[in-house]
Structure formats: C-alpha cells, structure tokens
Scaffold this motif. Sequence first.
Motif, PDB file in Angstrom:
ATOM      1  N   MET A   1       0.147  -4.875 -22.393  1.00  0.00           N
ATOM      2  CA  MET A   1      -0.815  -5.267 -23.416  1.00  0.00           C
ATOM      3  C   MET A   1      -1.552  -6.522 -22.960  1.00  0.00           C
ATOM      4  N   ARG A   2      -2.859  -6.444 -22.906  1.00  0.00           N
ATOM      5  CA  ARG A   2      -3.687  -7.611 -22.623  1.00  0.00           C
ATOM      6  C   ARG A   2      -4.028  -8.246 -23.954  1.00  0.00           C
ATOM      7  N   VAL A   3      -3.401  -9.398 -24.237  1.00  0.00           N
ATOM      8  CA  VAL A   3      -3.518 -10.011 -25.556  1.00  0.00           C
ATOM      9  C   VAL A   3      -4.956 -10.379 -25.865  1.00  0.00           C
ATOM     10  N   GLN A   4      -5.627 -10.975 -24.906  1.00  0.00           N
ATOM     11  CA  GLN A   4      -6.940 -11.550 -25.144  1.00  0.00           C
ATOM     12  C   GLN A   4      -8.019 -10.618 -24.606  1.00  0.00           C
ATOM     13  N   GLN A   5      -8.949 -10.199 -25.452  1.00  0.00           N
ATOM     14  CA  GLN A   5     -10.039  -9.323 -25.050  1.00  0.00           C
ATOM     15  C   GLN A   5     -11.351  -9.924 -25.543  1.00  0.00           C
ATOM     16  N   PRO A   6     -12.212 -10.381 -24.640  1.00  0.00           N
ATOM     17  CA  PRO A   6     -13.474 -10.980 -25.078  1.00  0.00           C
ATOM     18  C   PRO A   6     -14.492  -9.924 -25.465  1.00  0.00           C
ATOM     19  N   VAL A   7     -15.463 -10.318 -26.277  1.00  0.00           N
ATOM     20  CA  VAL A   7     -16.552  -9.429 -26.667  1.00  0.00           C
ATOM     21  C   VAL A   7     -17.871 -10.166 -26.495  1.00  0.00           C
ATOM     22  N   ARG A   8     -18.922  -9.400 -26.311  1.00  0.00           N
ATOM     23  CA  ARG A   8     -20.248  -9.985 -26.133  1.00  0.00           C
ATOM     24  C   ARG A   8     -20.956 -10.031 -27.493  1.00  0.00           C
ATOM     25  N   ASP A   9     -20.408 -10.849 -28.360  1.00  0.00           N
ATOM     26  CA  ASP A   9     -20.957 -11.039 -29.700  1.00  0.00           C
ATOM     27  C   ASP A   9     -20.557 -12.440 -30.141  1.00  0.00           C
ATOM     28  N   ARG A  10     -21.548 -13.256 -30.476  1.00  0.00           N
ATOM     29  CA  ARG A  10     -21.244 -14.669 -30.734  1.00  0.00           C
ATOM     30  C   ARG A  10     -20.339 -14.847 -31.947  1.00  0.00           C
ATOM     31  N   ASN A  11     -20.657 -14.224 -33.068  1.00  0.00           N
ATOM     32  CA  ASN A  11     -19.881 -14.462 -34.281  1.00  0.00           C
ATOM     33  C   ASN A  11     -18.471 -13.909 -34.166  1.00  0.00           C
ATOM     34  N   LEU A  12     -18.323 -12.741 -33.554  1.00  0.00           N
ATOM     35  CA  LEU A  12     -16.975 -12.216 -33.351  1.00  0.00           C
ATOM     36  C   LEU A  12     -16.175 -13.109 -32.409  1.00  0.00           C
ATOM     37  N   SER A  13     -16.839 -13.669 -31.403  1.00  0.00           N
ATOM     38  CA  SER A  13     -16.156 -14.591 -30.489  1.00  0.00           C
ATOM     39  C   SER A  13     -15.737 -15.863 -31.213  1.00  0.00           C
ATOM     40  N   LEU A  14     -16.606 -16.368 -32.089  1.00  0.00           N
ATOM     41  CA  LEU A  14     -16.247 -17.538 -32.877  1.00  0.00           C
ATOM     42  C   LEU A  14     -15.038 -17.246 -33.769  1.00  0.00           C
ATOM     43  N   THR A 175      -9.568 -18.828 -19.318  1.00  0.00           N
ATOM     44  CA  THR A 175      -8.715 -18.226 -20.333  1.00  0.00           C
ATOM     45  C   THR A 175      -7.431 -19.027 -20.464  1.00  0.00           C
ATOM     46  N   HIS A 176      -6.579 -18.593 -21.370  1.00  0.00           N
ATOM     47  CA  HIS A 176      -5.259 -19.242 -21.488  1.00  0.00           C
ATOM     48  C   HIS A 176      -4.165 -18.250 -21.119  1.00  0.00           C
ATOM     49  N   MET A 177      -4.457 -17.346 -20.188  1.00  0.00           N
ATOM     50  CA  MET A 177      -3.492 -16.321 -19.804  1.00  0.00           C
ATOM     51  C   MET A 177      -2.741 -16.749 -18.546  1.00  0.00           C
ATOM     52  N   PRO A 178      -1.489 -16.335 -18.411  1.00  0.00           N
ATOM     53  CA  PRO A 178      -0.684 -16.834 -17.288  1.00  0.00           C
ATOM     54  C   PRO A 178      -1.130 -16.328 -15.929  1.00  0.00           C
ATOM     55  N   ASP A 179      -1.749 -15.141 -15.849  1.00  0.00           N
ATOM     56  CA  ASP A 179      -2.090 -14.631 -14.519  1.00  0.00           C
ATOM     57  C   ASP A 179      -3.272 -15.364 -13.897  1.00  0.00           C
ATOM     58  N   ASN A 180      -4.216 -15.859 -14.719  1.00  0.00           N
ATOM     59  CA  ASN A 180      -5.317 -16.608 -14.113  1.00  0.00           C
ATOM     60  C   ASN A 180      -4.845 -17.973 -13.636  1.00  0.00           C
ATOM     61  N   ALA A 181      -3.889 -18.586 -14.364  1.00  0.00           N
ATOM     62  CA  ALA A 181      -3.313 -19.849 -13.898  1.00  0.00           C
ATOM     63  C   ALA A 181      -2.528 -19.630 -12.613  1.00  0.00           C
ATOM     64  N   ALA A 213      -7.763 -26.736 -23.524  1.00  0.00           N
ATOM     65  CA  ALA A 213      -6.543 -25.978 -23.247  1.00  0.00           C
ATOM     66  C   ALA A 213      -6.689 -25.064 -22.037  1.00  0.00           C
ATOM     67  N   ASN A 214      -7.846 -24.440 -21.884  1.00  0.00           N
ATOM     68  CA  ASN A 214      -8.012 -23.403 -20.867  1.00  0.00           C
ATOM     69  C   ASN A 214      -8.453 -23.921 -19.508  1.00  0.00           C
ATOM     70  N   VAL A 215      -9.039 -25.112 -19.480  1.00  0.00           N
ATOM     71  CA  VAL A 215      -9.537 -25.655 -18.213  1.00  0.00           C
ATOM     72  C   VAL A 215      -8.858 -26.989 -17.896  1.00  0.00           C
ATOM     73  N   LEU A 216      -9.090 -28.001 -18.717  1.00  0.00           N
ATOM     74  CA  LEU A 216      -8.593 -29.330 -18.377  1.00  0.00           C
ATOM     75  C   LEU A 216      -7.071 -29.369 -18.296  1.00  0.00           C
ATOM     76  N   ASP A 217      -6.403 -28.837 -19.309  1.00  0.00           N
ATOM     77  CA  ASP A 217      -4.941 -28.879 -19.302  1.00  0.00           C
ATOM     78  C   ASP A 217      -4.357 -27.986 -18.217  1.00  0.00           C
ATOM     79  N   VAL A 218      -4.937 -26.805 -18.026  1.00  0.00           N
ATOM     80  CA  VAL A 218      -4.438 -25.890 -16.988  1.00  0.00           C
ATOM     81  C   VAL A 218      -4.584 -26.525 -15.607  1.00  0.00           C
ATOM     82  N   LEU A 219      -5.737 -27.137 -15.340  1.00  0.00           N
ATOM     83  CA  LEU A 219      -5.934 -27.787 -14.042  1.00  0.00           C
ATOM     84  C   LEU A 219      -4.935 -28.918 -13.838  1.00  0.00           C
ATOM     85  N   ASP A 220      -4.742 -29.736 -14.855  1.00  0.00           N
ATOM     86  CA  ASP A 220      -3.789 -30.841 -14.727  1.00  0.00           C
ATOM     87  C   ASP A 220      -2.387 -30.317 -14.437  1.00  0.00           C
ATOM     88  N   ASN A 221      -1.988 -29.271 -15.130  1.00  0.00           N
ATOM     89  CA  ASN A 221      -0.655 -28.711 -14.917  1.00  0.00           C
ATOM     90  C   ASN A 221      -0.501 -28.123 -13.520  1.00  0.00           C
TER      91      ASN A 221
END
Length: 484
Positions: A1-14, A175-181, A213-221
Amino acid sequence: MRVQQPVRDRNLSLWQSAVRQTLLNRSDLSAADKQAAEYGTSLRAQSAQPGSNTPLPDPTPQPQAAVQPQMGSPANIAHGSKAAFDALKAHQTNDSSSLGGLFAALHDLVMKYSSWDIAGWVQCGWYYTKYYVLAHLQPTYQDWQEHAPADINFGVIDYRLPKNSRVLIIGDWGTHMPDNAALLRQALRKFPPDVIIHLGDVYYSGTIEECTANVLDVLDNIIADVKPKKRPAFFAIPGNHDYYSGGAGFYRTIGKVNSGIAGCTQQASYFCLRSEDDKWQFLGMDTGYGDRNPVDKQAPALHIHETAWHHDKLENFKGTTVLLSHHQLVSAKEDLNGGTRPYLNEDLYKDFKSYFDRIAVWYWGHEHNFIMFENDLKIGSGDLPLKRGRLLGCSAYEEAVDQNPYAIKHPEVRFSNDGHLAASKFRTDSQNFFNHAFAVLDIAPDKITASYYEYPSWGAGNAPARDPAIGRLLFQEHIAPSLS
C-alpha cells in the motif's frame, strides 16, 4: 500500500495537507491508524480529481465496539473524507441548505463506519481553511526587476563548483516516505556530492509544515546519519505542488537549507550555479509559479520577467549550460496544451529554442518516471534540435505498473529504450510500482559524465528490513561542452 498519493488539484492537495497535519498532531492515534487515515484520504482525492475514472470503494459497516480500530478501513475513511470536505465547501459558500445534510451524513459515517471522529475532521477543516487562505493570497515570488535598482545578477549563486566536482539530481522528491529518504541516504554514502539539486515538488501542497518535515528535517537526519566530510549544498526549483499553498514553504526552505555553507544562499526560485573555471553553468527556472492552480491543460510559462533573466545568463556565458525545470518541455504521454502540438510546452520552447546550441542537456520532472528522450530531438522545422532531454521525476513518487508510464500517445516525441525502470521487487498483492531513479553528474572541464541509477520503491507493510543498496546503473553518458 502506497500511503501517500498526490493529485493534480490544488484544493484536494490542500485537503490532503490538512489531514496529514492533523494526524501529526494526534498523539492518541497509532501509526497504523494514521496510515489508514492518510491512505483513505488519498483514495478520495484520487477518485475526485478531474478526469478520474476511479470510483470510491463502498464503505464497510463497522458498528461501534470497544475493541474496534479507531479509524476503520481506508474505504470508510475515504467516505468520511468526502463528507467532511463537502461540508467544508458548503460552509465556505454559505450553502446552508446543504450543510446540515452533509454534516448529518458525516455523523452517520462516523457512527456506523468508524471513519475517524468528528473532532478530527473539524481539525482538518481548520488547517484546510488556513491553507486555503494562504493559497489565495498573492504568491511569493522574488522578481529580479523589482529590486531597486533592478539587478540582473540577482539569483546567481556566489558559490562556485570546483572544476572537478559532483552534482546529484533528484526530482519530485519532497515526501515523507521512507523509501525516498533511503534513496538519498544511500546516494550520499556511495556518491558524496558537492551539490544536490531538486527539480521540485514538496507534497501535498508545499506548506511550511510539509517543507520542514519533508525536506529540512529529512536532510538534517540524513546528514547526521551519513556524516559526510562536508555537507553538500542543496538548491531547488519549485514545482506546482510547492505553490499550491502560496510558496511560503519553498522560500523558507531555500532560506534555511544552506545555513552555514559559505556562498550558498539561494535568493530566488530560479538560480544560476557555475563552475569555478566557467566551463559549465546550471540554470534552474521556476515553472511552478505558472501552475499554482492547474485549471486547464495549458503548460505553464515563466514569470513575465524571468525569461529575460535566463536569456542574459545564456548570452553572456561562454561555457555550456545544463538547463533545469520542474515541468516538461515535451511529453510522449501527457497533453501539455490543446493545440496542434499537444506534446510541447510552446512557451518554454519559444523562450529557449534559440539557445539549444549552448544547452548540452535539459533535465525536468513532473511526470513520475525516468525517460531519456532521443538525442538531437527535432521539434520544429528549421529550429535547432534539443541535444538531450531527460525526464527525472521519480526520486520519490513512481508510477504504478498498470498505468504504463512508457505508453506512447505522441509519437513525435521519440525516446530511447535505454534506461527503462523495472518494477519494484517489494510489490504487494494489490499494487505494483516502478522503482525510483536519480542522476549523478561528475563534472570535469572537458565533459560531464552523467550516470543514472535505479533505487527500489516500496509502500507500507512491505518495507525491507534495512535500506537496500543502490540499484542497477540504468545508463551512463558523456556530455561534451556545446561551445568551444
């Protein structure tokens, strides 16, 4: 299961951002409950985005019981998400006739199907309203011509790459997913770079919380874990998702990420990074600003003054350019406009086609795939060919195998069969995704050696016990200077 699935829609993304931020603040929920809620919200977003033919799965009755999971099934959460979002929209439009019925439906879903709780959905509504307001303010953009006096060199990075150096390029990575980190962590261990370049998109909508959370903290870690001899500088251009909430998260990121690294402050959403011997320059553009509310099929143009800035860098540099954008110049699969050449971003082509003789390679993302377009690709009759176009938008998100990302809708845009991604070995019974990819550019005065590597992808419930090693070398090419 891929928890996070992005969409190309601003309001749904918000809305997805609002749900995720609410979940992060709920210490009473288990990790499994949070995953179920985020996945269910993504199912709803996927089904609701324009052009989707994926219906919501039916909810499963789950009467209240003392031992039942607090969240219920993802399908139930999906219906709860729909009811909560629809009620919020009715409230925004003062549609009192619909609001009562929608709130009653949400209450019914919570009671009968355990689709979270009313307080949780109300908290989501608070965050959504905050992000919605930010999204409708004038977005952040640093225009070089609005400085007093106008400064055509605003955005040029002070730091110079050593004449023999290494650049790591990742795309659609935020993202905040473990495989990209894991991908970046293993890449830094095996290929320690001088610079990392991100081709844009921090999901779901580039809020300050998500960028932190997805960039600054991941990079620091990752840096704390890998302990490189020197911390690589990190430069980025924004994608459409970075601007969905107004761009403040992106600008905060570039303002903080290179703190303490001399000369590496990135001032704008576009940048110019050059080698110390003036043989090479990396020229990053901001296409996300023009796609901050994707309501049509017209691929984005640059900000009104940014084109002149890029032309100045191309005309007044004697070396060779590596061009960078988030959005595609061409696509073999997507429609970029409704005209006679739907495979082409006409505005970007008009802006840069006269400089193709000095652009050795153009990297972009946006599509979550890796494609090496045909060298010396002829686009317009009588125009210079594009020497190299490379799609690299799959460093965190990847296409499902059944979506066939290598399908050819536009045969005019020819691409090589070299370097195609393989399906992940960490598949599940219900989902099978392609792997990730990233690029390592070894820079020398006489050439760039570009190596493209695959990295495994995985979802929740089927993760490997530890970080896998770097996968296979997809392709390697030597990029010669364009000008003598």
